[in-house]
Design a protein around this motif. Sequence first.
Motif, mmCIF file in Angstrom:
data_model
loop_
_atom_site.group_PDB
_atom_site.id
_atom_site.type_symbol
_atom_site.label_atom_id
_atom_site.label_comp_id
_atom_site.label_asym_id
_atom_site.label_seq_id
_atom_site.Cartn_x
_atom_site.Cartn_y
_atom_site.Cartn_z
ATOM 1 N N PHE A 1 -13.742 3.395 7.600
ATOM 2 C CA PHE A 1 -13.187 2.371 8.492
ATOM 3 C C PHE A 1 -13.776 2.486 9.902
ATOM 4 N N LYS B 1 0.616 0.257 10.411
ATOM 5 C CA LYS B 1 0.643 1.696 10.113
ATOM 6 C C LYS B 1 0.814 2.518 11.393
ATOM 7 N N ARG C 1 -19.199 -4.634 3.630
ATOM 8 C CA ARG C 1 -18.589 -3.300 3.716
ATOM 9 C C ARG C 1 -17.341 -3.298 2.834
ATOM 10 N N ILE D 1 -3.991 -5.101 1.373
ATOM 11 C CA ILE D 1 -4.188 -3.752 1.930
ATOM 12 C C ILE D 1 -2.813 -3.204 2.282
ATOM 13 N N ASP E 1 -11.676 8.528 7.107
ATOM 14 C CA ASP E 1 -11.465 8.255 5.688
ATOM 15 C C ASP E 1 -11.979 9.336 4.745
ATOM 16 N N LYS F 1 -7.957 3.948 -1.530
ATOM 17 C CA LYS F 1 -8.695 5.182 -1.256
ATOM 18 C C LYS F 1 -8.267 6.384 -2.109
ATOM 19 N N ASN G 1 -10.574 -7.694 5.222
ATOM 20 C CA ASN G 1 -9.492 -6.923 5.827
ATOM 21 C C ASN G 1 -8.327 -7.819 6.207
ATOM 22 N N GLN H 1 -14.111 -0.562 1.192
ATOM 23 C CA GLN H 1 -13.480 0.739 1.168
ATOM 24 C C GLN H 1 -13.984 1.470 -0.084
ATOM 25 N N ASN I 1 -6.025 -5.644 11.098
ATOM 26 C CA ASN I 1 -7.183 -4.756 11.231
ATOM 27 C C ASN I 1 -8.366 -5.480 11.860
ATOM 28 N N ASN J 1 0.564 -3.448 4.907
ATOM 29 C CA ASN J 1 -0.209 -4.076 5.970
ATOM 30 C C ASN J 1 -0.128 -5.554 5.654
ATOM 31 N N VAL K 1 -6.142 6.193 10.405
ATOM 32 C CA VAL K 1 -7.443 5.683 10.876
ATOM 33 C C VAL K 1 -7.351 4.406 11.713
ATOM 34 N N VAL K 2 -6.160 3.807 11.807
ATOM 35 C CA VAL K 2 -6.060 2.531 12.524
ATOM 36 C C VAL K 2 -5.494 2.732 13.929
ATOM 37 N N TYR L 1 -0.421 0.745 1.986
ATOM 38 C CA TYR L 1 -0.636 2.187 2.102
ATOM 39 C C TYR L 1 0.318 2.977 1.239
ATOM 40 N N SER M 1 -5.061 3.741 2.741
ATOM 41 C CA SER M 1 -4.839 2.486 2.030
ATOM 42 C C SER M 1 -4.893 2.787 0.533
HETATM 43 C C1 LMR Z 1 -9.969 -0.101 5.750
HETATM 44 O O1 LMR Z 1 -10.562 0.959 5.546
HETATM 45 O O2 LMR Z 1 -10.526 -1.199 5.800
HETATM 46 C C2 LMR Z 1 -8.480 -0.098 5.928
HETATM 47 O O3 LMR Z 1 -7.907 0.286 4.772
HETATM 48 C C3 LMR Z 1 -8.060 0.789 7.038
HETATM 49 C C4 LMR Z 1 -6.570 0.949 7.046
HETATM 50 O O4 LMR Z 1 -6.131 2.081 6.905
HETATM 51 O O5 LMR Z 1 -5.886 -0.053 7.225
#
Ligand code: LMR
Length: 334
Positions: A197, A45, A174, A239, A77, A98, A214, A176, A218, A150, A38-39, A241, A95
Amino acid sequence: MKITAMRILSAVGMSCALAFSGSALASDKPIVVKFSHVVADKTPKGQGALKFKEVAEKLLPGKVEVQVFPSSQLFGDGKELEALLLGDVQIIAPSLSKFDRYTKKVQLFDLPFLFDDMEAVDRFQQSDKGKELLNSMRNRGLQGLAYWHNGMKQLSTNKDTLQRPEDAKGLKFRIQASDVLESQFRALGANPQKLSFSEVYQALQTGVVDGQENTWSNIYSQKFHEVQKNIAETNHGVIDYMVVTNAKWWDGLPADVREGLQQAMDEATKFANEEAAKLNEQDKQNIIADNKAKVVQLSKEDVEAWRKTMEPVWKKFEGDIGADLIKAAQEANQ
Ligand code: LMR
């Protein structure tokens, strides 16, 4: 007699030829490995995924083709874990926040102020307990291949002051999709909202939420600093993964391909983790240089106040996560 024998021989010959051309055809076609995330490319990542492609295709020439899809292009996500289990994508790296629908244990990483720094995070991930977590979702069809870093999280808002926990009170943040993070913001007296995200920039820009948490990387790559006033250097969480694959797909790969992909993953992990520290420091400096949001330094007392306010979250999730796991993570702080 003669004719029958010839017929048999030619039938055998034909089936040999067919079998041969069949296997030649199979090896002509590389196995396609879709890697979705997603980034942006220029993040830890993003860089790790590209390195994985480079090394895997070098180690397994003609046998695999790795296709990398950054920036939620293929799946965002909400969908990527389901897509992995359905076989629509082969590798993802969500991350660690999730996974809570798949295991409660990985929520460990979301506990506020658990790790002192990224070295401690790394020590824990490389410990036996940390490695066990990579296999903890096999019963749900997920195989963890590696942890990728990260970095530490910072907190940002669109308000004039962000120094003490009271400054977050009543604001919308906001988060996750993690119940621990929800609880962390409730402990601050704030209103957390789970958003993908890819939706964060717009939510910040339009005021749907006031703030977010974050990493520097990011924040900079998504331009969150352009729509926030303050970013406090809280380092209140991490954060990172877990790179995961579909366990059934992975187990079914030819052994040489699986070994080659694992080797490529090991090299990509080393590379991504080195890049992570560099990119986060660089992007912090980029944010300061851009001078759009202010980077707020906190005193020891300020940090202590944030820690104290968020502390009740630990007790609440100790049962789900396991006291032994929390203890092992704390020991990594040395
Ligand atoms: C987020 O959703 O804020 C982050 O985890 C996105 C990511 O994959 O770094």
